[in-house]
Design an enzyme around this catalytic site. Structure first.
Site, short mmCIF file in Angstrom:
data_model
loop_
_atom_site.label_atom_id
_atom_site.label_comp_id
_atom_site.label_asym_id
_atom_site.label_seq_id
_atom_site.Cartn_x
_atom_site.Cartn_y
_atom_site.Cartn_z
N TRP A 149 -30.79 -34.06 -0.63
CA TRP A 149 -29.81 -35.09 -0.92
C TRP A 149 -28.38 -34.71 -0.56
CZ3 TRP A 149 -26.95 -32.23 -4.14
CH2 TRP A 149 -27.59 -31.31 -4.96
N LYS A 198 -38.94 -38.57 4.96
CA LYS A 198 -38.97 -38.65 3.48
C LYS A 198 -37.61 -38.19 2.98
CE LYS A 198 -39.72 -37.14 -0.31
NZ LYS A 198 -38.68 -37.32 -1.34
N GLY A 249 -35.22 -26.87 -1.11
CA GLY A 249 -35.22 -25.65 -1.90
C GLY A 249 -36.33 -24.68 -1.48
N THR A 250 -36.13 -23.40 -1.80
CA THR A 250 -37.09 -22.37 -1.38
C THR A 250 -38.44 -22.55 -2.06
OG1 THR A 250 -35.35 -20.84 -0.78
CG2 THR A 250 -37.47 -19.87 -1.35
N ALA A 251 -38.45 -22.94 -3.35
CA ALA A 251 -39.74 -23.11 -4.04
C ALA A 251 -40.55 -24.21 -3.36
CB ALA A 251 -39.51 -23.44 -5.51
N THR A 252 -39.90 -25.31 -3.00
CA THR A 252 -40.60 -26.41 -2.33
C THR A 252 -41.07 -25.95 -0.94
OG1 THR A 252 -38.98 -27.86 -3.40
CG2 THR A 252 -40.47 -28.88 -1.83
N GLU A 282 -35.95 -25.02 6.37
CA GLU A 282 -34.54 -24.63 6.20
C GLU A 282 -34.29 -24.67 4.70
OE1 GLU A 282 -32.80 -23.61 8.64
OE2 GLU A 282 -33.40 -24.63 10.46
N GLY A 298 -32.90 -22.43 0.80
CA GLY A 298 -31.70 -22.15 0.02
C GLY A 298 -30.91 -20.94 0.50
N CYS A 343 -26.16 -25.67 1.48
CA CYS A 343 -27.05 -24.52 1.55
C CYS A 343 -26.28 -23.26 1.97
CB CYS A 343 -28.17 -24.81 2.54
SG CYS A 343 -27.58 -25.34 4.15
N GLU A 396 -29.40 -19.40 -6.58
CA GLU A 396 -28.56 -20.45 -5.99
C GLU A 396 -28.14 -21.43 -7.10
OE1 GLU A 396 -30.61 -23.20 -3.37
OE2 GLU A 396 -28.93 -23.13 -1.98
N LYS A 433 -35.30 -14.31 5.80
CA LYS A 433 -35.82 -14.01 4.45
C LYS A 433 -36.21 -15.33 3.74
CE LYS A 433 -33.13 -10.67 2.59
NZ LYS A 433 -31.79 -10.05 2.33
N GLY A 463 -35.71 -19.38 5.02
CA GLY A 463 -36.46 -20.28 5.90
C GLY A 463 -37.12 -19.62 7.09
P1 NAD Z 1 -35.90 -29.97 -3.04
O1 NAD Z 1 -36.71 -28.89 -2.44
O2 NAD Z 1 -36.10 -30.28 -4.48
O3 NAD Z 1 -36.18 -31.36 -2.30
C1 NAD Z 1 -35.99 -31.51 -0.90
C2 NAD Z 1 -36.90 -32.61 -0.41
O4 NAD Z 1 -38.26 -32.19 -0.60
C3 NAD Z 1 -36.75 -33.93 -1.17
O5 NAD Z 1 -36.92 -34.99 -0.29
C4 NAD Z 1 -37.90 -33.86 -2.17
O6 NAD Z 1 -38.32 -35.11 -2.62
C5 NAD Z 1 -38.98 -33.19 -1.33
N1 NAD Z 1 -40.02 -32.51 -2.09
C6 NAD Z 1 -39.95 -32.01 -3.36
N2 NAD Z 1 -41.15 -31.48 -3.71
C7 NAD Z 1 -41.98 -31.65 -2.66
C8 NAD Z 1 -43.33 -31.29 -2.41
N3 NAD Z 1 -44.07 -30.66 -3.33
N4 NAD Z 1 -43.85 -31.58 -1.21
C9 NAD Z 1 -43.12 -32.20 -0.26
N5 NAD Z 1 -41.84 -32.57 -0.44
C10 NAD Z 1 -41.27 -32.29 -1.63
O7 NAD Z 1 -34.41 -29.65 -2.70
P2 NAD Z 1 -33.11 -30.48 -3.13
O8 NAD Z 1 -32.81 -30.15 -4.55
O9 NAD Z 1 -33.27 -31.90 -2.73
O10 NAD Z 1 -32.02 -29.84 -2.15
C11 NAD Z 1 -31.32 -28.70 -2.47
C12 NAD Z 1 -31.90 -27.50 -1.77
O11 NAD Z 1 -31.93 -27.71 -0.36
C13 NAD Z 1 -31.04 -26.26 -1.97
O12 NAD Z 1 -31.86 -25.16 -2.23
C14 NAD Z 1 -30.35 -26.09 -0.63
O13 NAD Z 1 -29.92 -24.79 -0.35
C15 NAD Z 1 -31.40 -26.57 0.30
N6 NAD Z 1 -30.81 -26.95 1.60
C16 NAD Z 1 -31.05 -26.14 2.67
C17 NAD Z 1 -30.48 -26.42 3.91
C18 NAD Z 1 -30.72 -25.55 5.11
O14 NAD Z 1 -30.51 -26.03 6.23
N7 NAD Z 1 -31.12 -24.31 4.95
C19 NAD Z 1 -29.66 -27.55 4.05
C20 NAD Z 1 -29.44 -28.35 2.93
C21 NAD Z 1 -30.03 -28.03 1.71
#
Ligand code: NAD
Length: 500
Positions: free
Chosen positions: A160, A184, A238-241, A259, A261, A293, A394, A464, A467
């Site tokens: 977002w 998505k 996010g990294t967990a996702t 890509e 966190g 990020c 983060e 690391k 991503g």
């Molecule tokens: P998030 O991982 O919660 O969600 C990201 C997207 O994944 C959303 O569209 C969400 O609905 C979807 N999603 C969630 N669970 C899913 C699943 N089990 N399977 C498939 N899709 C799923 O992250 P967020 O809170 O929306 O964004 C913040 C994170 O994004 C931060 O960790 C930030 O560092 C990272 N980010 C990274 C970059 C980069 O280029 N490295 C750029 C922007 C943001």
């Protein structure tokens, strides 16, 4: 048709979404898009359900396989992308305002992201027109070449914080490569992705090539990743996702780009230009309200200038203007949602429990005019060791931690002592120091005497837990293609082994 038709206002019927070539209500539960500056409902979106994913994926596979799209000559396909860039530029102000209302970002930042989205379409139109295959050196009676072909259906999942730029960064190369895309967007910010889809329709792209499927990540995102017709997923979040998606991809034996966190170090050396470093460090951590990020959230400052630099940084942070993104004077807008603001506040409370000294901020602003928004003051913390949770996890908000250092070995060890490896800032007048540090810090991007500068022409990646894979750059198109080798036999005689 323009991006305008996407904003209905909270009272109107739910926004429709493009699924398999038709704008219609999705079968999932509706999503509410709220302006984080005011708490007002902007729109309700009739979001996608798992059945919509299935329909969009199957239809996308068919449309992408149509010879009229798959075999379209590159210069003709490039025209759609160039037209999309023109349309994004035409609707620049509307798209920026929509993104500001959906995410809270100041308008100037939102405009820059719209420009970057247009730039991505224009860049990949050029890349497409100029892409070439390779004839490889012969080692026998054959002519061999390596060509790239579309994957088919791409799942593009975005967060977002910068929706239009993240969307375009995936859509433009994936479409240029000849694929269909299931996009998505994040639950909290679907509007600009829908507006972008309307412009792609207007550009004349074949219906069904792009479906936008807003909905819960654990349902709609998961269904996209698991769908058998989806041949590649490009994920930012996010990294967990990212890990969860990677596990599913491993089972499918499907390529993914993730890509993720960051907890990026920004390093202020003793010889830094202090004016430049103060401005750059502030921009690195507080622009986008820290929801970036690459935010420079660990601020390493040489002990010789620590007191002076910290005093100047804190004084400057206190002058940052916090307010609604629609006010041209605003530097720090609200966070994207009240829930996220509360998460950030809880992490600052935890930092206090860890022994942090709050140098500025550490709370929501007290002005009554901001009381209904998701605001949090620019916050600087000190007095923590690099291994504190606050320095390792983060926060994704306007919170930076100051960490003094004395020697380069100690600095490099601390900078790299994180699971992440996304970005790094270095502030020094000595190019040798800059070069040494740039090579030693584990990061996908290093900025020297600048921060958060991007070019679609420059590859972007994390290392690391930040991503896997690379986006942007001329090779960005190949991330959405399969490589194939083709041999033409030149020997007039039969293969001797068989003919003997
Ligand atoms: P998030 O991982 O919660 O969600 C990201 C997207 O994944 C959303 O569209 C969400 O609905 C979807 N999603 C969630 N669970 C899913 C699943 N089990 N399977 C498939 N899709 C799923 O992250 P967020 O809170 O929306 O964004 C913040 C994170 O994004 C931060 O960790 C930030 O560092 C990272 N980010 C990274 C970059 C980069 O280029 N490295 C750029 C922007 C943001």
């Amino acid at each position: 048709m323009s991006a305008r038709s996407t904003v209905t206002g909270g009272g109107a019927g739910a926004e429709h979404i493009p699924v398999a070539g038709q704008w219609r209500a999705g079968t999932g539960e509706s999503l509410r898009s709220v302006d984080p500056a005011t708490g007002e409902l902007i729109a309700t979106v009739a979001a996608a359900g798992v059945g919509d994913v299935d329909e969009a994926a199957r239809n996308g596979a068919e449309v992408a396989a149509e010879p009229s799209w798959r075999e379209m000559l590159p210069h003709r396909r490039a025209r759609f992308l160039a037209r999309a860039a023109d349309l994004i530029e035409r609707d620049r102000d509307e798209l920026a305002l929509l993104q500001t209302r959906d995410t809270g970002k100041p308008l100037a930042e939102a405009r820059a992201l719209v420009d970057s989205a247009a730039g991505a379409f224009r860049f990949y139109a050029s890349v497409l027109e100029t892409s070439q295959g390779v004839v490889t050196p012969p080692r026998g009676q054959h002519l061999a070449m390596s060509v790239h072909e579309p994957v088919g259906v791409i799942g593009a999942i975005t967060p977002w914080n910068s929706p239009i730029a993240s969307d375009a960064q995936k859509l433009a190369p994936a479409l240029a490569a000849g694929n269909a895309v299931l996009l998505k967007p994040a639950e909290a910010t679907p509007l600009v992705s829908l507006a972008l889809a309307r412009l792609l329709d207007e550009s004349g792209l074949p219906p069904g090539l792009v479906s936008v499927l807003p909905g819960p990540g654990s349902v709609v995102g998961d269904a996209i990743v698991r769908h058998p017709a989806v041949g590649k997923v490009s994920f930012t979040g996010g990294t967990a996702t990212g890990r969860a998606i990677g596990r599913i991809a491993a089972d499918k034996v499907m390529p993914v780009t993730t890509e993720l966190g960051g907890k990026s170090p920004t390093i202020v050396c003793a010889d830094a230009d202090i004016d430049q470093a103060v401005a750059g460090v502030l921009f690195g951590i507080f622009s986008s309200s820290g929801q970036s990020c690459v935010a420079g959230s660990r601020i390493f400052v040489h002990a010789d200038i620590y007191e002076e630099f910290t005093a100047r940084l804190v004084a400057a942070a206190r002058t940052l203007r916090v307010g609604p993104g629609t006010d041209p004077a605003t530097q720090v807008g609200p966070l994207a949602t009240v829930e996220h603001r509360d998460r950030v506040a809880a992490m600052v409370d935890r930092a206090r429990d860890e022994g942090a000294i709050v140098l500025c901020g550490g709370q929501a602003p007290s002005e009554p005019a901001l009381s209904r928004g998701a605001y949090y003051l620019p916050t600087l913390l000190a007095g923590l060791a690099n291994d504190a949770k606050t320095c390792q996890e983060e926060i994704f908000g306007p919170v930076g931690v100051l960490l003094p250092f004395s020697g380069e070995e100690e600095l490099v060890a601390a900078a790299n002592n994180t699971v992440y490896g996304l970005a790094c800032g270095i502030w020094t007048r000595d190019y040798r120091t800059a070069w040494r540090l740039a090579r030693r810090v584990e990061a996908g991007t290093v900025w020297i005497n600048t921060y958060k500068q991007f070019s679609i022409a420059t590859p972007f990646s994390g290392t690391k837990a930040s991503g896997v894979g690379v986006e942007k750059g001329t090779d960005g198109i190949k991330a959405y293609m399969r490589q194939k080798s083709v041999y033409f036999g030149l020997d007039p005689d039969p293969i001797p082994w068989a003919a003997r």
